[in-house]
Design a protein around this motif. Sequence first.
Motif, PDB file in Angstrom:
ATOM      1  N   THR A  98      -4.405   3.932  -8.920  1.00  0.00           N
ATOM      2  CA  THR A  98      -3.771   3.524  -7.665  1.00  0.00           C
ATOM      3  C   THR A  98      -4.788   2.864  -6.744  1.00  0.00           C
ATOM      4  O   THR A  98      -4.469   1.893  -6.043  1.00  0.00           O
ATOM      5  N   ALA A 116      -6.919   8.234   0.466  1.00  0.00           N
ATOM      6  CA  ALA A 116      -5.458   8.091   0.488  1.00  0.00           C
ATOM      7  C   ALA A 116      -4.870   8.327  -0.899  1.00  0.00           C
ATOM      8  O   ALA A 116      -3.869   9.045  -1.060  1.00  0.00           O
ATOM      9  N   ALA A 117      -5.488   7.751  -1.928  1.00  0.00           N
ATOM     10  CA  ALA A 117      -4.992   7.926  -3.289  1.00  0.00           C
ATOM     11  C   ALA A 117      -5.158   9.375  -3.742  1.00  0.00           C
ATOM     12  O   ALA A 117      -4.266   9.941  -4.393  1.00  0.00           O
ATOM     13  N   ILE A 169      -4.338  -0.839  -4.947  1.00  0.00           N
ATOM     14  CA  ILE A 169      -4.404  -1.018  -3.496  1.00  0.00           C
ATOM     15  C   ILE A 169      -5.443  -2.079  -3.144  1.00  0.00           C
ATOM     16  O   ILE A 169      -5.194  -2.968  -2.305  1.00  0.00           O
ATOM     17  N   VAL A 200       0.843  -1.207   0.000  1.00  0.00           N
ATOM     18  CA  VAL A 200       0.000   0.000   0.000  1.00  0.00           C
ATOM     19  C   VAL A 200       0.875   1.253   0.000  1.00  0.00           C
ATOM     20  O   VAL A 200       0.603   2.218  -0.722  1.00  0.00           O
ATOM     21  N   ALA A 243      -2.402  11.432  -2.065  1.00  0.00           N
ATOM     22  CA  ALA A 243      -1.052  11.180  -2.577  1.00  0.00           C
ATOM     23  C   ALA A 243      -0.824  11.855  -3.924  1.00  0.00           C
ATOM     24  O   ALA A 243       0.212  12.485  -4.153  1.00  0.00           O
ATOM     25  N   ASP A 266       1.529   6.726  -6.731  1.00  0.00           N
ATOM     26  CA  ASP A 266       0.535   7.781  -6.935  1.00  0.00           C
ATOM     27  C   ASP A 266       1.185   9.156  -6.816  1.00  0.00           C
ATOM     28  O   ASP A 266       0.877  10.075  -7.586  1.00  0.00           O
ATOM     29  N   TYR A 267       2.097   9.280  -5.866  1.00  0.00           N
ATOM     30  CA  TYR A 267       2.830  10.539  -5.676  1.00  0.00           C
ATOM     31  C   TYR A 267       3.679  10.853  -6.907  1.00  0.00           C
ATOM     32  O   TYR A 267       3.670  11.979  -7.421  1.00  0.00           O
ATOM     33  N   ALA A 297      -5.764   8.989 -10.288  1.00  0.00           N
ATOM     34  CA  ALA A 297      -5.806   8.521  -8.899  1.00  0.00           C
ATOM     35  C   ALA A 297      -6.549   7.202  -8.789  1.00  0.00           C
ATOM     36  O   ALA A 297      -6.238   6.362  -7.929  1.00  0.00           O
ATOM     37  N   LEU A 300       1.013   4.109  -2.915  1.00  0.00           N
ATOM     38  CA  LEU A 300       0.806   5.547  -2.694  1.00  0.00           C
ATOM     39  C   LEU A 300       2.022   6.348  -3.174  1.00  0.00           C
ATOM     40  O   LEU A 300       1.871   7.482  -3.643  1.00  0.00           O
TER      41      LEU A 300
END
Length: 340
Positions: free
Chosen positions: A198, A227-228, A202, A12, A231, A19-20, A195, A16
């Motif tokens: 991702t 969270a996605a 996950i 996870v 990030a 994703d960043y 997004a 992320l």
Amino acid sequence: MDLVLGLVIATVVIALFFDYTNGFHDAANAIATSVSTRALTPRIALMMAAILNFVGALLGVGVAKTIKEILVGFDDMSSEHALTVVMSALVGAITWNLITWYFGIPSSSSHALIGGLIGVGLAAGVTVDWDKVVDKVVIPMVMSPALGFGGAFLVMLTIMWVFRRANPHTVNRGFRHSQTVSAAALSLGHGLQDAQKTMGVIVLALVAGGYGPTAGEREIPVWVVFAAAGAISLGTLSGGMRIMRTMGRRIIALDPPRGFAAESTAAVVLYGMAIGLHAPVSTTHTMTSAVMGAGATKRFSAVRWGVARGIVTAWIVTIPAAAGVGALTYLLLRLVIPGN
């Protein structure tokens, strides 16, 4: 903490981080033309893109469902093995993202992730849903740049005809303001598309580790969505000036009307593919093609086709390159992670 839970958490976190990297790698797509035409300053453009990336990520999960269904057949694997597969795919995608970012090449984070999944799936003997890959990846991968180029070309021709007798200075000033709206729409579309990819990975990791949603629960848990979204927004905020220079200046020096035509066209294509087809298309491919299409209305020789050729080459090699890195990562991780 047992090994499976540790691998789930690690996967996870890596997802992320991907994703960043997607955020700072692809931030240029939404704002490069607005910055290059001086419609927005880089700081304001990045802030706007980050906020709207976050909002866009909350607007749907159709693309996320498509991504998590590319690989099937985890039931016959141990959790450790399945998580090694997902982790390796992410490492392949991140590696390609960083390579292309370093050289300022606007390649596709989306196709890097899909390539990583396919490469690891083949190396690990996991079933790849090729029908879904063709219908939701390959066909839209060809359609979206074509629609971006053709749509932006036609929109710009329309603008040129409508404002053919207007004062050029007045037209440029008006479209410079309009670019704030078109860049905002593109940023929203970027969040809606990228997004979600991702999120899908996950959930794939959660399912592989035995922590996935059960019957009756949301397919994409709320915490995964936020969270996605967070990030990719943070990644966008950190910028992507190398790629911004390529998008905003090296392909063609755009004026505000052409910047507006490219951004608005790319935004429409992204929304249509995400909402209508649930297809994970590339923001990079779509926007770059739209820039070429809008620029070609000036004259075809105005587009620096040598730069464009290098970008197209990167598009072609992205999926196999990420697939190769992902497969190699999988073979290495199998040696060090117990349960494989």
